[in-house]
Design a protein around this motif. Sequence first.
Motif, PDB file in Angstrom:
ATOM      1  N   ARG A 357       0.823  -1.200   0.000  1.00 19.32           N
ATOM      2  CA  ARG A 357       0.000   0.000   0.000  1.00 19.32           C
ATOM      3  C   ARG A 357       0.868   1.266   0.000  1.00 19.32           C
ATOM      4  N   ALA A 358       1.884   1.243   0.871  1.00 21.44           N
ATOM      5  CA  ALA A 358       2.772   2.402   0.984  1.00 21.44           C
ATOM      6  C   ALA A 358       3.478   2.654  -0.342  1.00 21.44           C
ATOM      7  N   GLN A 359       3.852   1.544  -0.963  1.00 17.63           N
ATOM      8  CA  GLN A 359       4.558   1.696  -2.231  1.00 17.63           C
ATOM      9  C   GLN A 359       3.641   2.259  -3.315  1.00 17.63           C
ATOM     10  N   ILE A 360       2.399   1.809  -3.297  1.00 19.07           N
ATOM     11  CA  ILE A 360       1.434   2.334  -4.267  1.00 19.07           C
ATOM     12  C   ILE A 360       1.248   3.836  -4.058  1.00 19.07           C
ATOM     13  N   HIS A 361       1.064   4.231  -2.791  1.00 23.27           N
ATOM     14  CA  HIS A 361       0.914   5.662  -2.490  1.00 23.27           C
ATOM     15  C   HIS A 361       2.081   6.460  -3.054  1.00 23.27           C
ATOM     16  N   GLU A 362       3.264   5.919  -2.843  1.00 24.58           N
ATOM     17  CA  GLU A 362       4.470   6.641  -3.247  1.00 24.58           C
ATOM     18  C   GLU A 362       4.588   6.750  -4.767  1.00 24.58           C
ATOM     19  N   THR A 363       4.394   5.616  -5.428  1.00 25.98           N
ATOM     20  CA  THR A 363       4.580   5.648  -6.884  1.00 25.98           C
ATOM     21  C   THR A 363       3.458   6.411  -7.583  1.00 25.98           C
ATOM     22  N   LEU A 364       2.293   6.455  -6.926  1.00 27.47           N
ATOM     23  CA  LEU A 364       1.208   7.259  -7.497  1.00 27.47           C
ATOM     24  C   LEU A 364       1.597   8.726  -7.457  1.00 27.47           C
ATOM     25  N   GLN A 365       2.150   9.119  -6.303  1.00 30.64           N
ATOM     26  CA  GLN A 365       2.482  10.522  -6.122  1.00 30.64           C
ATOM     27  C   GLN A 365       3.655  10.959  -6.978  1.00 30.64           C
ATOM     28  N   SER A 366       4.579  10.037  -7.180  1.00 32.19           N
ATOM     29  CA  SER A 366       5.722  10.395  -8.016  1.00 32.19           C
ATOM     30  C   SER A 366       5.359  10.331  -9.494  1.00 32.19           C
ATOM     31  N   GLY A 367       4.228   9.687  -9.802  1.00 34.92           N
ATOM     32  CA  GLY A 367       3.828   9.589 -11.196  1.00 34.92           C
ATOM     33  C   GLY A 367       4.371   8.349 -11.878  1.00 34.92           C
TER      34      GLY A 367
END
Length: 696
Positions: A357-367
């Motif tokens: 989940r944390a990784q998804i949040h991060e990669t979503l935000q970074s694009g």
Amino acid sequence: MDTSLDYLKGIGPNRAQLLREELGLHTFYDLLNFFPNRYVDRTQFHALDRLPKNNAEIQLKGKLTAIRNISQKRGSRLVAHLEDDSGSIELVWFRGQKWIQEQLIIDKEYVVFGRLNWYGNKVSMPHPELTPKEAFEPRAHLGLHPIYPTTEKLIQRGVSQKVIKQAQRQLHETISGRFTEPLPKDLIQSIRLIDKDEAYQSIHFPKDHYQLTSAQLRLKFEELFFIQLQLLKKKQLRQQQIKGFSFEKVGRVFNTFYKQALPFELTNAQKKVLKEIRHDLGTGIQMNRLLQGDVGSGKTIIALMSMLIGIDNGYQACLMAPTEILAQQHFQSLSSLLEEFDVSIALLTGTTKKGERAQIHETLQSGDLQILVGTHAVLEEKVQFANLGLAIIDEQHRFGVAQRARLWKKNKLPPHVLVMTATPIPRTLAMSLYGDLDISTLDELPPGRKTIKTVWRRDTNRLKVFQFLKEEINKGRQVYVVYPLIEESEKLDYKDLMDGYESMQRSFPAPEYQISIVHGRMKPEAKEFEMQRFQKKETQLLIATTVIEVGVNIPNASVMLIESAERFGLSQLHQLRGRVGRGNAQSYCVLMSGNKLSAESRTRLDTMVRTHDGFEIAEVDLRLRGPGDLMGTQQSGALQLKIANLVKDQEVLFLARNWAESIVNKDPDLQWPEHQSLKTTYVEMTKNKALWKYIS
Ligand code: ADP
Ligand code: MG
């Protein structure tokens, strides 16, 4: 018009309060627009040898020729014979005989009103209303008499039909002749509508059927016309004011996919819809499109290809599904379609592990993450996109407006929105509910689909049905067995399901047969485990509640058996049937029902056997259930109509839509002098409401 009913002569504060509480009538305007729900027809006298062959309320006149009291064990009754030149009829009283007998005079002429009661070929009229001929005043009595909707309490407190009629009369004397005509002259003339004053007069006090019909037409038209006008204006405003991202190019990923990875030739319907979407995405205006297509019409590929256009233009896309199982399936099918492509895709649901989940949040935000597939979890605060360009929502009716608005707020500019639904919406409803959206329709199934054979069997034929299931299973096929689960009786339904499961285990014994079971009370992991077993063909039967209704795709399953099918709604049955027929084998849908069924249940099951056309099924559903029920709890003014009826008044609706369209096209801001009155009314109607919702 805004005056409170407290001030209407003959009503006063007490009755006004009752009318407010019981019927929601506050003002003069409310009362004026409080229409009768039926009319008693006293326009004519029926000849006694030509009575209608139904239990209609009718008016007669004739002479009383005999009156007698009949005593029987079950009670006594008073019978009087009424005769005219052509024949006779029995008038009957079961109560108050003595008093009535004293009033009646033999050989006297009466006007009689009441409801016919046919018993085989014999007709009588119980408890009629009698008026001696000399006391009958044609001016007061002849005509169509309105009957208004009312409540127990109003009747008890003396607010009778008569009181309401008098209030209407009083209101008319107070305000008649003061209406301005909102509709443009040319419209009125070309469809020959009567004017507003006359319409109000005739709806409450019609002299004859012709007047009544003209009044109804006028008021129905006006009601539907203003709804359409509002929807079209809403759409216009959105197009003028809500900028969206412009996906200018159709680029590398899309083209490569189209040329190399598309596993089949698109149907013409799919091509047409894709074109519509591509066009929308390129305009720089936010897309707000509803894509409706029957189960199996191939919406997923449309979703994917639309997302690829977004990706080619440097945006992220998101696909939201209403259930965990469906989200997973979307994720799997998209991932495999994109296998050869350098596109990043992730799945986010309630059960996604913390680290992931944390990784998804991060990669979503970074694009870095380009496509997110998920459930409601996608809407959480923490889920932030770098640049969400397109949001696709599958199975639209399960998400509320508010939820969709949350998705929309995730950006500076609103993402394009594509809402996909597998429940075809009848045209009249679509027009009234989504008249401000653009609608695309997949009206064609991919080629080579075998029609699913649908049969309806009574419980008494269960053994034969089970024999048939065994034959299918022996051919290597799999079977769904679905039980109803309706919230109010959840406990009972649960018991039904478990009883059914046990009896299936007896009829399909292990180890020869293996059975999976899935229902709402199981933990997601357990559900998933059981679904997996079925998917991997470890089990041949899947017993389930309607959990599997949406989206499950298991091509090897060729039989859908629906228990207590009479308890399911039409669209639900249709959705369930769509779970089979996904592979090459001939598929079957077996509707099991009890022996005693209501007429409506029979119509539903007959319809299922007769047709596979989702639109036709939706139309039948609309006729059976009415628009409010059909669309669930969805609040919409368009469905709470005062006088028009979306089932019966289709023609009027189409007419109203056409006129509204032509006016908005010719004079978008309603500036023409002949549209001033129209504009005033429109502004008045929309003044107190939020002008439009961004995502409908
Ligand atoms: P739905 O509209 O119910 O979501 P899907 O997108 O799941 O339908 O498609 C149903 C099935 O039809 C899938 O197996 C899909 O791969 C297949 N399909 C979709 N479009 C076509 C097509 N043009 N030709 C052949 N098969 C297709
Ligand atoms: Mg689908």
